[in-house]
Write a protein that holds these residues in place. Structure first.
Motif, PDB file in Angstrom:
ATOM      1  N   GLU A   1       0.825  -1.211   0.000  1.00  0.00           N
ATOM      2  CA  GLU A   1       0.000   0.000   0.000  1.00  0.00           C
ATOM      3  C   GLU A   1       0.858   1.259   0.000  1.00  0.00           C
ATOM      4  OE1 GLU A   1      -3.444   2.597   0.822  1.00  0.00           O
ATOM      5  OE2 GLU A   1      -2.984   0.838  -0.353  1.00  0.00           O
ATOM      6  N   ASP A   2       2.021   1.183   0.636  1.00  0.00           N
ATOM      7  CA  ASP A   2       2.877   2.369   0.748  1.00  0.00           C
ATOM      8  C   ASP A   2       3.675   2.649  -0.526  1.00  0.00           C
ATOM      9  OD1 ASP A   2       2.054   2.636   3.375  1.00  0.00           O
ATOM     10  OD2 ASP A   2       3.697   1.420   4.155  1.00  0.00           O
TER      11      ASP A   2
ATOM     12  N   GLU B   1     -11.050   1.346   5.447  1.00  0.00           N
ATOM     13  CA  GLU B   1      -9.801   1.781   6.082  1.00  0.00           C
ATOM     14  C   GLU B   1      -8.632   0.998   5.491  1.00  0.00           C
ATOM     15  OE1 GLU B   1      -9.706   4.232   8.046  1.00  0.00           O
ATOM     16  OE2 GLU B   1     -11.795   4.466   8.695  1.00  0.00           O
ATOM     17  N   HIS B   2      -7.464   1.607   5.578  1.00  0.00           N
ATOM     18  CA  HIS B   2      -6.253   0.975   5.046  1.00  0.00           C
ATOM     19  C   HIS B   2      -6.019  -0.403   5.640  1.00  0.00           C
ATOM     20  CE1 HIS B   2      -1.715   0.562   5.777  1.00  0.00           C
ATOM     21  NE2 HIS B   2      -1.963   0.027   4.621  1.00  0.00           N
ATOM     22  N   GLN B   3      -6.207  -0.536   6.963  1.00  0.00           N
ATOM     23  CA  GLN B   3      -5.904  -1.804   7.627  1.00  0.00           C
ATOM     24  C   GLN B   3      -6.875  -2.914   7.240  1.00  0.00           C
ATOM     25  OE1 GLN B   3      -6.575   1.062   9.122  1.00  0.00           O
ATOM     26  NE2 GLN B   3      -8.003   0.851  10.847  1.00  0.00           N
TER      27      GLN B   3
ATOM     28  N   LYS C   1      -6.742  -4.080  -2.102  1.00  0.00           N
ATOM     29  CA  LYS C   1      -5.879  -2.949  -2.457  1.00  0.00           C
ATOM     30  C   LYS C   1      -6.328  -2.322  -3.776  1.00  0.00           C
ATOM     31  CE  LYS C   1      -2.057  -0.513  -3.372  1.00  0.00           C
ATOM     32  NZ  LYS C   1      -1.939   0.888  -2.932  1.00  0.00           N
TER      33      LYS C   1
ATOM     34  N   THR D   1       0.324   2.473  -6.373  1.00  0.00           N
ATOM     35  CA  THR D   1      -1.089   2.843  -6.479  1.00  0.00           C
ATOM     36  C   THR D   1      -1.637   2.306  -7.790  1.00  0.00           C
ATOM     37  OG1 THR D   1      -0.774   4.880  -5.217  1.00  0.00           O
ATOM     38  CG2 THR D   1      -2.741   4.749  -6.606  1.00  0.00           C
TER      39      THR D   1
ATOM     40  N   ARG E   1      -9.729  -0.521  -3.301  1.00  0.00           N
ATOM     41  CA  ARG E   1      -9.635   0.714  -2.526  1.00  0.00           C
ATOM     42  C   ARG E   1      -8.995   1.824  -3.352  1.00  0.00           C
ATOM     43  NH1 ARG E   1      -6.625   3.459   1.532  1.00  0.00           N
ATOM     44  NH2 ARG E   1      -8.015   4.312   3.118  1.00  0.00           N
ATOM     45  N   ASP E   2      -7.947   1.510  -4.101  1.00  0.00           N
ATOM     46  CA  ASP E   2      -7.300   2.528  -4.935  1.00  0.00           C
ATOM     47  C   ASP E   2      -8.263   3.080  -5.984  1.00  0.00           C
ATOM     48  OD1 ASP E   2      -4.965   2.284  -3.544  1.00  0.00           O
ATOM     49  OD2 ASP E   2      -3.868   1.201  -5.094  1.00  0.00           O
TER      50      ASP E   2
END
Length: 357
Positions: free
Chosen positions: A235-236, A329-331, A340, A239, A343-344
């Protein structure tokens, strides 16, 4: 490429302690108190040192290190320390080979390789309760997305002991409900080349069979070229986005998925994306993505921001995302298949909505 974490109250420090002590059990009573079990890596490594000479003895002494320090680092050292161990081995013992690969791609270990595998016995560990407990501490449950691809799912499930057939080399069930891991444990640093890392805690990555056997197989992975799930969160770094923005009512034969590096990792290579064939695998979910985008379009309609309060908007968005199985949420990314990617794309969707407003 999802970062692995522990379920509280477990911590990695506690799991490291359990891993080392579990592998090197102390047995004996009376005068024999304090002796290590016959199968313990400490016991077997000392035996290998006594039974070899020359360069092979030097290798086994190197595995032990000073007062057993290198053996401990091998078993519970974090990925950067394992890389240092690998680099040191390659420099000190370039002539040592543990296996060879035949024309069909099968790995065959030689006598030295089998000796090392007997010390660092992956098969015994894989069949142990210690392995199952560790997977449970990582939060592996039924239908958990693979950390490498976030596409296929892995399972830690209950099997009825009365219905399960046990081979002779498998341990017997201790209860009717028996826990079973339906997944692969990938060796980030390959076991074929570094069998002394076969049961290293941070070299064992729970993964789906496709990622481990069909895509990675014997490829060389390194911390500089691939995302390590114990170190870095995908995630970091990357994208995902769509080459052509979604327009309601338009027909889509394909949805071309793109990816780009985030500012914090401008030069990180995309070897993980390529080696695990993520784009081609994700594109098989075209219908799922289209349904998701349609749901977002219907829920976030024109004048949405003017009609509802901020609190109401947040509640409505959460409801829409839950129904479409999109991480809010990210988590939560680790809980949803292609979480992932979803969400993106939904963040991109809302950003585009804001820009058009």
């Amino acid at each position: 490429m999802l970062k692995l974490s522990c379920n509280p109250p477990e911590t990695f420090e506690l799991l490291e302690h359990k891993h080392f002590e579990g592998l090197n059990k102390i047995i004996g009573t009376g005068q024999r108190r304090g002796l290590y079990a016959v199968a313990a890596p400490i016991t077997k490594l000392h035996s290998a040192i006594r039974n070899h000479s020359g360069r092979k003895r030097a290798f086994f002494e190197w595995l032990w290190g000073i007062n057993g320090g290198r053996l401990r680092a091998i078993l519970i050292g974090k990925p950067p320390l394992l890389k240092m161990i690998v680099d040191s081995f390659n420099q000190k013992f370039p002539e040592l080979v543990f296996s060879e690969q035949d024309a069909d791609g099968n790995v065959n270990f030689n006598a030295l390789g089998n000796t090392v595998l007997d010390i660092f016995n992956y098969k015994r560990y894989r069949q142990s309760d210690m392995c199952l407990n560790y997977l449970s501490a990582l939060g592996i449950r039924q239908a958990t997305p693979c950390p490498y691809c976030n596409f296929d799912e892995i399972y830690l499930t209950e099997v009825n002991g009365d219905d399960y057939h046990y081979d002779e080399d498998e341990r017997e069930a201790e209860a009717n409900n028996y826990q079973q891991a339906l997944l692969d444990l990938d060796h980030f640093f390959p076991k074929s080349r570094y069998p002394f890392l076969a049961i290293s805690l941070y070299n064992l990555v729970p993964s789906c069979h496709n990622c481990n056997s069909n895509f990675k197989h014997t490829k060389e992975f390194a911390l500089e070229t691939h995302v390590h799930p114990y170190m870095t969160d995908f995630e970091d770094i990357f994208t995902f986005s769509l080459k052509t923005p979604y327009v309601d009512g338009q027909t889509y034969d394909t949805l071309e998925i793109l990816y780009s590096n985030k500012a914090a990792y401008p030069d990180f290579p995309d070897n993980s994306i390529k080696d695990f064939r993520l784009i081609s695998r994700y594109n098989t979910k075209r219908e799922t993505l289209l349904d998701m985008l349609k749901a977002l379009h219907m829920g976030i309609f024109e004048n949405f921001d003017q009609i509802f309060t901020d609190q109401q908007q947040g509640d409505i968005k959460k409801l829409i995302l839950r129904n479409a199985k999109i991480p809010f949420e990210h988590q939560e990314i680790t809980k949803f298949q292609i979480g992932k990617l979803k969400r993106d794309i939904y963040l991109e969707f809302f950003q585009r909505k804001s820009n058009l407003a």
